[in-house]
Design a protein around this motif. Structure first.
Motif, PDB file in Angstrom:
ATOM      1  N   SER A 282       0.835  -1.210   0.000  1.00 50.31           N
ATOM      2  CA  SER A 282       0.000   0.000   0.000  1.00 50.31           C
ATOM      3  C   SER A 282       0.868   1.258   0.000  1.00 50.31           C
ATOM      4  O   SER A 282       0.414   2.330  -0.408  1.00 50.31           O
ATOM      5  CB  SER A 282      -0.923   0.006   1.212  1.00 50.31           C
ATOM      6  N   GLU A 283       2.136   1.113   0.412  1.00 48.55           N
ATOM      7  CA  GLU A 283       3.042   2.272   0.448  1.00 48.55           C
ATOM      8  C   GLU A 283       3.263   2.881  -0.939  1.00 48.55           C
ATOM      9  O   GLU A 283       3.653   4.043  -1.048  1.00 48.55           O
ATOM     10  CB  GLU A 283       4.405   1.865   1.037  1.00 48.55           C
TER      11      GLU A 283
ATOM     12  N   ASN B 231       2.033   6.256  -1.750  1.00 47.26           N
ATOM     13  CA  ASN B 231       2.721   7.480  -1.326  1.00 47.26           C
ATOM     14  C   ASN B 231       3.504   8.137  -2.455  1.00 47.26           C
ATOM     15  O   ASN B 231       4.036   9.226  -2.276  1.00 47.26           O
ATOM     16  CB  ASN B 231       3.724   7.169  -0.198  1.00 47.26           C
TER      17      ASN B 231
ATOM     18  N   SER C 248      -5.034   2.755  -1.474  1.00 50.29           N
ATOM     19  CA  SER C 248      -4.120   3.910  -1.495  1.00 50.29           C
ATOM     20  C   SER C 248      -3.681   4.258  -2.916  1.00 50.29           C
ATOM     21  O   SER C 248      -3.344   5.407  -3.197  1.00 50.29           O
ATOM     22  CB  SER C 248      -2.894   3.640  -0.619  1.00 50.29           C
TER      23      SER C 248
HETATM   24  C1  LIG Z   1       3.107   5.515   3.290  1.00 51.29           C
HETATM   25  O1  LIG Z   1       1.996   4.657   3.149  1.00 51.29           O
HETATM   26  C2  LIG Z   1       1.670   3.908   4.278  1.00 51.29           C
HETATM   27  C3  LIG Z   1       0.557   2.941   3.918  1.00 51.29           C
HETATM   28  O2  LIG Z   1      -0.295   3.392   2.902  1.00 51.29           O
HETATM   29  C4  LIG Z   1       1.367   4.826   5.430  1.00 51.29           C
HETATM   30  O3  LIG Z   1       1.037   4.093   6.586  1.00 51.29           O
HETATM   31  C5  LIG Z   1       2.576   5.714   5.701  1.00 51.29           C
HETATM   32  O4  LIG Z   1       2.305   6.621   6.717  1.00 51.29           O
HETATM   33  C6  LIG Z   1       3.005   6.444   4.458  1.00 51.29           C
HETATM   34  N1  LIG Z   1       4.261   7.132   4.694  1.00 51.29           N
HETATM   35  C7  LIG Z   1       4.474   8.405   4.377  1.00 51.29           C
HETATM   36  C8  LIG Z   1       5.824   8.932   4.674  1.00 51.29           C
HETATM   37  O5  LIG Z   1       3.630   9.083   3.852  1.00 51.29           O
END
Ligand SMILES: *[C@@H]1O[C@H](CO)[C@@H](O)[C@H](O)[C@H]1NC(C)=O
Ligand SMILES: *[C@@H]1O[C@H](CO)[C@@H](O)[C@H](O)[C@H]1NC(C)=O
Ligand SMILES: *[C@@H]1O[C@H](CO)[C@@H](O)[C@H](O)[C@H]1NC(C)=O
Length: 227
Positions: free
Chosen positions: A139-140, A143, A164
């Motif tokens: 899911s990251e 971002n 996401s």
């Molecule tokens: C990136 O994505 C994850 C899961 O979607 C989230 O929990 C996390 O806070 C995000 N990190 C940043 C740096 O935005």
């Protein structure tokens, strides 16, 4: 005696420094170079090109498949398509902070897509199609607000498509076809814009994009998800 002893001491220190330097050549390599060597160490077979990466270089900018920004010398492209690479994709790629394009398509990579790729926030294109990548899509990746192209087609990916990804407002091309994905295709956000061909060949998916109703008994292709 003072001078002699001082000289000996200096010599000894020099000797130690030289020795340390020759053992620890990689100390001179830039952090991006270190990250790439870690990436290489997770690869178990290749056609030989990445074996020519030289740890004794100060930066990795002349390594095959690597392109740097000419001023900052930071790695911006890593392009290793069709190199018979097999092994896992190292989470250390997440340290390539300025990476814009990652192309590892048409190899034999297996294991998960590292969630650490979500740290490379300058990524504009990820091309991992036609490997043996498994587990779920991290899911990251949602971002990566600069991401324009994501191709994960032809892998062994399971689980559902993370909602996401709907946040990827710059997405122009998207392809997760020919995997083992299941569940509803997120309808909030940009994924609603992609055609059936972006999702084809996943027997467990449902959603408007592929004209398969979710939880609806009407579809003849309704396959109940097993675990
Ligand atoms: C990136 O994505 C994850 C899961 O979607 C989230 O929990 C996390 O806070 C995000 N990190 C940043 C740096 O935005
Ligand atoms: C990715 O970012 C997270 C949060 O900022 C950090 O804890 C982690 O060490 C980073 N991973 C890599 C491989 O850079
Ligand atoms: C994704 O990669 C596959 C395999 O190389 C290719 O056929 C397909 O056209 C690509 N998808 C997009 C949207 O470019």
């Amino acid at each position: 005696m003072g001078i002699c002893q001082a000289r000996c001491k200096v010599l000894r220190v020099l000797c130690i420094l030289l020795l340390y330097g020759s053992i620890n050549n990689s100390l001179a390599l830039s952090p991006d170079g270190e990250a790439l060597l870690s990436f290489r160490s997770a690869i178990v077979t290749s056609d030989g090109s990445i074996l020519q990466w030289r740890p004794e270089d100060p930066d990795p900018c002349r390594w095959k498949g690597v392109t740097c920004d000419s001023e900052s010398k930071r790695v911006i492209y890593l392009s290793l398509a069709h190199q018979k690479l097999s092994g896992s994709i190292s989470p250390y790629l997440g340290k390539l902070e300025h990476l814009r394009i990652l192309t590892l398509r048409d190899n034999n990579f297996y294991g998960p897509i590292p969630s650490e790729l979500g740290n490379c926030t300058e990524l504009q294109g990820i091309y991992l199609q036609r490997n043996y990548l498994s587990d779920s899509i991290p899911s990251e990746l949602g971002n990566l607000s600069n991401l324009g192209h994501l191709n994960l087609s032809g892998n062994l990916l399971r689980g559902s498509i993370p909602p996401s990804l709907g946040k990827l407002n710059k997405l122009v091309t998207f392809d997760v076809s020919a995997n083992f994905l299941a569940g509803p295709i997120p309808s909030d956000g940009v994924l609603i814009n992609f055609p059936e061909s972006s999702f084809g060949g996943n027997r467990g998916l449902c959603g408007k994009q592929i004209k398969v109703a979710c939880n609806g008994g009407s579809s003849t292709n309704n396959i109940s998800p097993t675990s």
